[in-house]
Scaffold this active site. Structure first.
Site, PDB file in Angstrom:
ATOM      1  N   LYS A  88       0.843  -1.192   0.000  1.00  0.00           N
ATOM      2  CA  LYS A  88       0.000   0.000   0.000  1.00  0.00           C
ATOM      3  C   LYS A  88       0.876   1.239   0.000  1.00  0.00           C
ATOM      4  O   LYS A  88       1.975   1.165   0.563  1.00  0.00           O
ATOM      5  CB  LYS A  88      -0.977   0.001   1.173  1.00  0.00           C
ATOM      6  CG  LYS A  88      -0.418  -0.342   2.567  1.00  0.00           C
ATOM      7  CD  LYS A  88       0.726   0.411   3.151  1.00  0.00           C
ATOM      8  CE  LYS A  88       0.650   1.873   3.367  1.00  0.00           C
ATOM      9  NZ  LYS A  88       1.870   2.441   4.014  1.00  0.00           N
ATOM     10  N   ARG A 116      12.284   8.206   3.115  1.00  0.00           N
ATOM     11  CA  ARG A 116      11.222   7.928   2.130  1.00  0.00           C
ATOM     12  C   ARG A 116       9.977   8.793   2.343  1.00  0.00           C
ATOM     13  O   ARG A 116       9.383   9.276   1.379  1.00  0.00           O
ATOM     14  CB  ARG A 116      10.865   6.429   2.223  1.00  0.00           C
ATOM     15  CG  ARG A 116       9.804   5.973   1.267  1.00  0.00           C
ATOM     16  CD  ARG A 116       9.621   4.459   1.319  1.00  0.00           C
ATOM     17  NE  ARG A 116       9.098   3.961   2.572  1.00  0.00           N
ATOM     18  CZ  ARG A 116       7.841   4.101   2.990  1.00  0.00           C
ATOM     19  NH1 ARG A 116       6.963   4.737   2.235  1.00  0.00           N
ATOM     20  NH2 ARG A 116       7.450   3.609   4.151  1.00  0.00           N
TER      21      ARG A 116
HETATM   22  N1  LIG Z   1       2.041  -2.676   5.399  1.00  0.00           N
HETATM   23  C1  LIG Z   1       2.723  -1.882   6.210  1.00  0.00           C
HETATM   24  O1  LIG Z   1       2.529  -1.855   7.416  1.00  0.00           O
HETATM   25  C2  LIG Z   1       3.787  -1.010   5.633  1.00  0.00           C
HETATM   26  C3  LIG Z   1       4.746  -0.477   6.483  1.00  0.00           C
HETATM   27  C4  LIG Z   1       5.782   0.234   5.922  1.00  0.00           C
HETATM   28  C5  LIG Z   1       5.809   0.441   4.554  1.00  0.00           C
HETATM   29  N2  LIG Z   1       4.843  -0.051   3.746  1.00  0.00           N
HETATM   30  C6  LIG Z   1       4.885   0.176   2.297  1.00  0.00           C
HETATM   31  O2  LIG Z   1       5.916  -0.643   1.760  1.00  0.00           O
HETATM   32  C7  LIG Z   1       6.632   0.062   0.745  1.00  0.00           C
HETATM   33  C8  LIG Z   1       8.103   0.061   1.101  1.00  0.00           C
HETATM   34  O3  LIG Z   1       8.284   0.717   2.321  1.00  0.00           O
HETATM   35  P1  LIG Z   1       9.563   0.449   3.269  1.00  0.00           P
HETATM   36  O4  LIG Z   1       9.349   1.229   4.492  1.00  0.00           O
HETATM   37  O5  LIG Z   1       9.828  -1.001   3.376  1.00  0.00           O
HETATM   38  O6  LIG Z   1      10.688   1.150   2.383  1.00  0.00           O
HETATM   39  P2  LIG Z   1      12.272   1.002   2.510  1.00  0.00           P
HETATM   40  O7  LIG Z   1      12.642   0.492   3.862  1.00  0.00           O
HETATM   41  O8  LIG Z   1      12.848   2.260   2.021  1.00  0.00           O
HETATM   42  O9  LIG Z   1      12.613  -0.177   1.481  1.00  0.00           O
HETATM   43  C9  LIG Z   1      12.276  -0.098   0.140  1.00  0.00           C
HETATM   44  C10 LIG Z   1      13.079  -1.142  -0.630  1.00  0.00           C
HETATM   45  O10 LIG Z   1      12.704  -0.989  -2.005  1.00  0.00           O
HETATM   46  C11 LIG Z   1      13.831  -1.191  -2.842  1.00  0.00           C
HETATM   47  N3  LIG Z   1      13.933  -0.057  -3.770  1.00  0.00           N
HETATM   48  C12 LIG Z   1      13.734  -0.107  -5.112  1.00  0.00           C
HETATM   49  N4  LIG Z   1      13.942   1.076  -5.674  1.00  0.00           N
HETATM   50  C13 LIG Z   1      14.288   1.925  -4.693  1.00  0.00           C
HETATM   51  C14 LIG Z   1      14.671   3.286  -4.664  1.00  0.00           C
HETATM   52  N5  LIG Z   1      14.724   4.039  -5.777  1.00  0.00           N
HETATM   53  N6  LIG Z   1      14.983   3.835  -3.480  1.00  0.00           N
HETATM   54  C15 LIG Z   1      14.947   3.125  -2.342  1.00  0.00           C
HETATM   55  N7  LIG Z   1      14.607   1.804  -2.310  1.00  0.00           N
HETATM   56  C16 LIG Z   1      14.281   1.204  -3.477  1.00  0.00           C
HETATM   57  C17 LIG Z   1      15.054  -1.353  -1.947  1.00  0.00           C
HETATM   58  O11 LIG Z   1      15.384  -2.744  -1.934  1.00  0.00           O
HETATM   59  P3  LIG Z   1      16.633  -3.301  -2.773  1.00  0.00           P
HETATM   60  O12 LIG Z   1      17.691  -2.236  -2.729  1.00  0.00           O
HETATM   61  O13 LIG Z   1      17.003  -4.538  -2.050  1.00  0.00           O
HETATM   62  O14 LIG Z   1      16.173  -3.563  -4.162  1.00  0.00           O
HETATM   63  C18 LIG Z   1      14.591  -0.925  -0.576  1.00  0.00           C
HETATM   64  O15 LIG Z   1      15.169  -1.654   0.443  1.00  0.00           O
HETATM   65  C19 LIG Z   1       5.994   1.456   0.658  1.00  0.00           C
HETATM   66  O16 LIG Z   1       5.105   1.511  -0.437  1.00  0.00           O
HETATM   67  C20 LIG Z   1       5.242   1.605   1.962  1.00  0.00           C
HETATM   68  O17 LIG Z   1       4.058   2.399   1.865  1.00  0.00           O
HETATM   69  C21 LIG Z   1       3.859  -0.786   4.271  1.00  0.00           C
END
Ligand SMILES: NC(=O)c1ccc[n+]([C@@H]2O[C@H](COP(=O)([O-])OP(=O)(O)OC[C@H]3O[C@@H](n4cnc5c(N)ncnc54)[C@H](OP(=O)(O)O)[C@@H]3O)[C@@H](O)[C@H]2O)c1
Length: 315
Positions: A92, A160
């Protein structure tokens, strides 16, 4: 048992991999990273490691791909997986806007593959209780829905939630929960009033919304990156009201207060962190050969993104 491939190795990917250990509906067999998948794979004992998303979605051991990248990448990553023949669970908010959401749904329908927005709240036990109270008509006519989602974050332009190029802003990351909750209860609003104020990077730091519905109900929804709010939700009806304790979007306690009778309360298991329920739903739908979930239908995901578009378009 469904064999998951995780696309991205960030915060939510870690939570998902760890929560999958709480269910026997699926297991993570592969992970894909733009850089190095090994640390993530080592930590969770994942056998197949891929140095690119293209390689992950081509892995024949993978039944379904979990897209766990920042929201601006969801569209391209989901389409990549679908075009490679893999069903998708997409974090999401599903996309940055309704046009991208419609495109993913069109590709899923064209390829005949399952797709679902990972709005994990929908699948939690206390939300199932809310849905059953609503279906039983215990509230009478619904008058008001309220929900808030505020979290405090240190001001970091690279983080982010503040970075425009990573889809930053309160509405897309936090406001999606109240908006999705109101959609589940009342459907699509026919009147939308919204007010936003920007953070230091220009993304919305705080957005407040007032939605109106054809039957005269209202929803009052807020989100902010500037402070931790109560994160409670309520559904108020002519005969009774439902109150969901904070954090309403995670496993918690839900209460029903009738106008005259004794209140009833259902508590969630505090050990249950929550993400496994959406994984269980995907496993069940894939086993049944379904292309979407009735609890989080694709047309509703599009409708939610259309509502978010309209909120963001208001000054
Ligand atoms: N369901 C929930 O409770 C929940 C909680 C938090 C977040 N989310 C959602 O999950 C998604 C990711 O959030 P997150 O907090 O996990 O983010 P995050 O910690 O920043 O991780 C995102 C991952 O995406 C990959 N990625 C691909 N392109 C990227 C770019 N240009 N910049 C940075 N990372 C990139 C990276 O993995 P690699 O480098 O390994 O490819 C990175 O580790 C979002 O859409 C957020 O809304 C949901």
């Amino acid at each position: 048992m469904v064999r998951w491939g995780i696309l991205g190795t960030g915060g939510i990917a870690r939570t998902f991999a760890s929560d999958l250990r709480l269910t026997d509906s699926g297991t993570v067999v592969a992970v894909g990273s733009r850089s190095d998948a090994d640390p993530f794979a080592d930590r969770f004992g994942i056998p197949n490691r891929h140095g690119s998303y293209e390689s992950l979605v081509s892995d024949p051991d993978v039944d379904v791909v979990y897209v766990a990248t920042p929201h601006p990448m969801h569209h391209d990553n989901a389409v990549l997986a679908l075009r490679a023949g893999k069903p998708v669970l997409v974090e999401k908010p599903f996309t940055m806007n309704a046009a991208e959401a419609r495109d993913i749904v069109a590709v899923a329908r064209e390829t005949g593959l399952f797709a679902m927005e990972a709005m994990w709240t929908r699948f939690l036990p206390h939300i199932a209780t809310v849905r059953s109270w609503l279906a039983d008509g215990l509230l009478g006519e619904i008058v008001t829905v309220t929900a808030d989602h505020g979290q405090w974050f240190a001001e970091d332009p690279d983080f982010r939630l503040f970075a425009p190029k990573l889809g930053g802003g309160a509405l897309l990351d936090l406001g999606i929960y109240p908006v999705s909750f109101a959609s589940m209860v009342l459907g699509r609003p026919n009147r939308i009033m919204a007010m936003s104020d920007p953070a230091f990077t220009g993304v919305d730091a705080q957005t407040s919304m007032l939605f109106g519905y054809p039957g005269g109900a209202h929803a009052l929804l807020t989100c902010t990156l500037r402070a931790k709010s109560p994160t409670r939700a309520a559904i108020v009806g002519t005969e009774a009201r439902i109150e969901i304790e904070g954090d309403f979007y995670a496993p918690t306690t839900v209460s029903l207060f009738t106008r005259n009778g004794a209140p009833s309360q259902v508590r969630s298991d505090p050990k249950d962190r929550g993400l496994r329920h959406e994984a269980d739903e995907v496993a069940e739908r894939l086993a049944a050969g379904d292309l979407e979930s009735p609890l989080m239908p694709l047309d509703e995901t599009i409708s939610i993104m259309e509502t978010m578009d309209e909120v963001l378009a208001q000054p």
